[in-house]
Design a protein around this motif. Structure first.
Motif, PDB file in Angstrom:
ATOM      1  N   ARG A 422       0.831  -1.210   0.000  1.00 15.10           N
ATOM      2  CA  ARG A 422       0.000   0.000   0.000  1.00 15.10           C
ATOM      3  C   ARG A 422       0.862   1.254   0.000  1.00 15.10           C
ATOM      4  O   ARG A 422       0.573   2.235  -0.705  1.00 15.10           O
ATOM      5  CB  ARG A 422      -0.938  -0.006   1.214  1.00 15.10           C
ATOM      6  N   GLU A 423       1.943   1.204   0.812  1.00 13.70           N
ATOM      7  CA  GLU A 423       2.841   2.360   0.885  1.00 13.70           C
ATOM      8  C   GLU A 423       3.515   2.606  -0.461  1.00 13.70           C
ATOM      9  O   GLU A 423       3.641   3.759  -0.901  1.00 13.70           O
ATOM     10  CB  GLU A 423       3.893   2.138   1.982  1.00 13.70           C
ATOM     11  N   ASN A 424       3.959   1.530  -1.117  1.00 20.00           N
ATOM     12  CA  ASN A 424       4.590   1.660  -2.423  1.00 20.00           C
ATOM     13  C   ASN A 424       3.619   2.192  -3.486  1.00 20.00           C
ATOM     14  O   ASN A 424       3.972   2.997  -4.326  1.00 20.00           O
ATOM     15  CB  ASN A 424       5.171   0.319  -2.882  1.00 20.00           C
ATOM     16  N   LYS A 425       2.365   1.701  -3.385  1.00 17.71           N
ATOM     17  CA  LYS A 425       1.340   2.148  -4.325  1.00 17.71           C
ATOM     18  C   LYS A 425       1.038   3.623  -4.140  1.00 17.71           C
ATOM     19  O   LYS A 425       0.898   4.388  -5.087  1.00 17.71           O
ATOM     20  CB  LYS A 425       0.078   1.327  -4.147  1.00 17.71           C
ATOM     21  N   ASN A 426       0.941   4.048  -2.870  1.00 24.13           N
ATOM     22  CA  ASN A 426       0.659   5.463  -2.586  1.00 24.13           C
ATOM     23  C   ASN A 426       1.805   6.354  -3.044  1.00 24.13           C
ATOM     24  O   ASN A 426       1.598   7.454  -3.525  1.00 24.13           O
ATOM     25  CB  ASN A 426       0.430   5.650  -1.075  1.00 24.13           C
TER      26      ASN A 426
END
Length: 430
Positions: A422-426
């Protein structure tokens, strides 16, 4: 604003209820051995069997499924391993014969028969118990000792794990003749708590490793047996047993009076030859629910009632030469929290255990600096990053996790991976 309410220390247990929304020289080269300890006849797993590398102080224990992992420095790979458990004949095997990572070690129950001299030596069980504490300076290690130990604490709501804490600690074990308390230094730790599962009640073990170290009743007899409190118990001999191929007295104890505010009952295992305490298994008498109500509570909200349902304790000692040293302890506590205006009660189980995995006599009088010492009131804070690293413990020996804990660790790792995705996607979208 978060409010904390502490529960009273009963022997060695101290809990916090929060309403709202936490040395020894390193060895770089080692070999890992894994296996299972079972009963040679029934093939049932043997829990808490001790495994010790002979001519060293390196050791570990088997978990509830009999499984163990042992890490041995390369300098000791030609050594032998001794496996022992109360009531069984001990077994010695060269480490070289444990090449298979799925080694199965079988122990067989011992037949115990004390000599007439041993039986007649102590016809009065209470006199034997008093002798243990009066002469403990002959048996219990008198020098200061530096220990490395593995600590694990789990909290469950019903049958679901909601918190897992693991740590390697350094312990400065003061002599039993000293008035100084033992000091603990945190070496490495990881912790994860599922606050959603805890809803509005968070249960934490305050004191962490201190909750288990204070169960060393030869160092801290005031928590259960003193000159005065011994008189409040009825002692009797049970069938003798064996550990490390040595005969052991088994002494039962129960409270004499129902009026005692805190009552324990259990068994003491005493080495026949040295009269040293080998092990103690005991439980808190909670049969009178009215008397037990809020028994553990030191401070709490007015609309909360705590009912202890079960409280079990165990401490073990290992022999080295003619001295005995603290080696393992655990506590298991189950309690019900009843909060007014809530339809369902919450039942929690808290389990805490610590196993000494290496130690050395503190001949140089080493100390742990004040700034590095854990406080008895410590609550180890969350540090979940360690769960993402399968090699987190490195050279340190630990208590092999059972399937329930393995499942919890796998779940934590999956949650960490999801969070990173999720962090990478954000980051990519940003």
């Amino acid at each position: 604003m978060e409010k904390s309410y502490r529960l009273k220390s009963l022997g060695v247990t101290l809990i916090t209820l929060c309403f709202g929304l936490f040395f020894l020289n390193a060895q770089s080269d080692f070999k890992t051995y894994q296996g299972t300890v079972i009963d040679g006849v029934t093939e049932e797993a043997i829990e808490l069997a001790s495994l010790n590398v002979l001519k060293t102080n390196i050791s570990t224990i088997s978990n509830s499924e009999g499984a163990f992992t042992l890490k041995v420095p390369e300098a000791h790979l030609n050594s032998k391993l001794k496996i022992a458990y109360l009531g069984y004949n001990s077994y010695v095997i060269p480490l070289s014969e444990l090449e298979n990572d799925k080694a199965v070690i079988k122990l067989y129950k011992a037949v115990t028969a004390l000599s007439p001299v041993s039986i007649s030596a102590f016809k009065n069980a209470e006199r034997l118990v008093r002798k243990i504490f009066e002469d403990k300076h002959h048996n219990v290690g008198t020098p200061s000792v530096f220990m490395t130990a593995f600590y694990r604490e789990t909290i469950k709501r019903r049958n679901r794990n909601v918190s897992l804490t693991e740590a390697v600690v350094n312990i400065l074990k003061e002599p039993n003749t000293s008035q100084q308390r033992d000091a603990i230094q945190l070496s490495k730790a990881r912790k994860s708590t599922d606050y959603k599962r805890l809803d509005t009640v968070s249960v934490k073990l305050q004191g962490g490793p201190f909750s288990t170290i204070y169960m060393d009743i030869m160092k801290y007899p005031e928590y259960i047996f003193t000159d005065k409190s011994i008189s409040g118990y009825q002692f009797s001999f049970d069938t003798p047993s064996v550990i490390n191929n040595r005969s052991v007295y088994v002494v039962n104890f129960v409270p004499k009076s129902e009026k005692q505010p805190i009552k324990y009952l259990g068994k003491l295992y005493v080495d026949v030859e040295s009269l040293a305490l080998v092990s103690a298994h005991y439980t808190l008498d909670l049969s009178d629910q009215k008397q037990a109500r809020n028994l553990l509570v030191k401070k709490k909200p007015r609309d909360v009632i705590v009912y202890p349902l079960e409280a079990n304790y165990r401490v073990d000692y290992q022999q080295k030469g003619d001295q005995w040293y603290y080696s393992y302890s655990n506590l298991n506590l189950t309690f019900k929290v009843n909060k007014k205006r809530q339809l369902f009660n919450k039942v929690y189980t808290l389990a805490s255990e610590m196993a000494v995995t290496d130690w050395e006599v503190n001949s140089e009088i080493k100390r742990i600096k004040n700034k590095d010492r854990l406080k008895p009131t410590v609550i180890i804070t969350d540090a979940i990053s360690g769960f993402s690293d399968p090699n987190f413990w490195g050279k340190y020996n630990l208590i092999e996790p059972n399937k329930s804990i393995e499942s919890a660790i796998d779940k934590i790792r999956k949650n960490i991976k999801k969070q990173k995705k999720r962090e990478n996607k954000n980051t990519a979208n940003g």
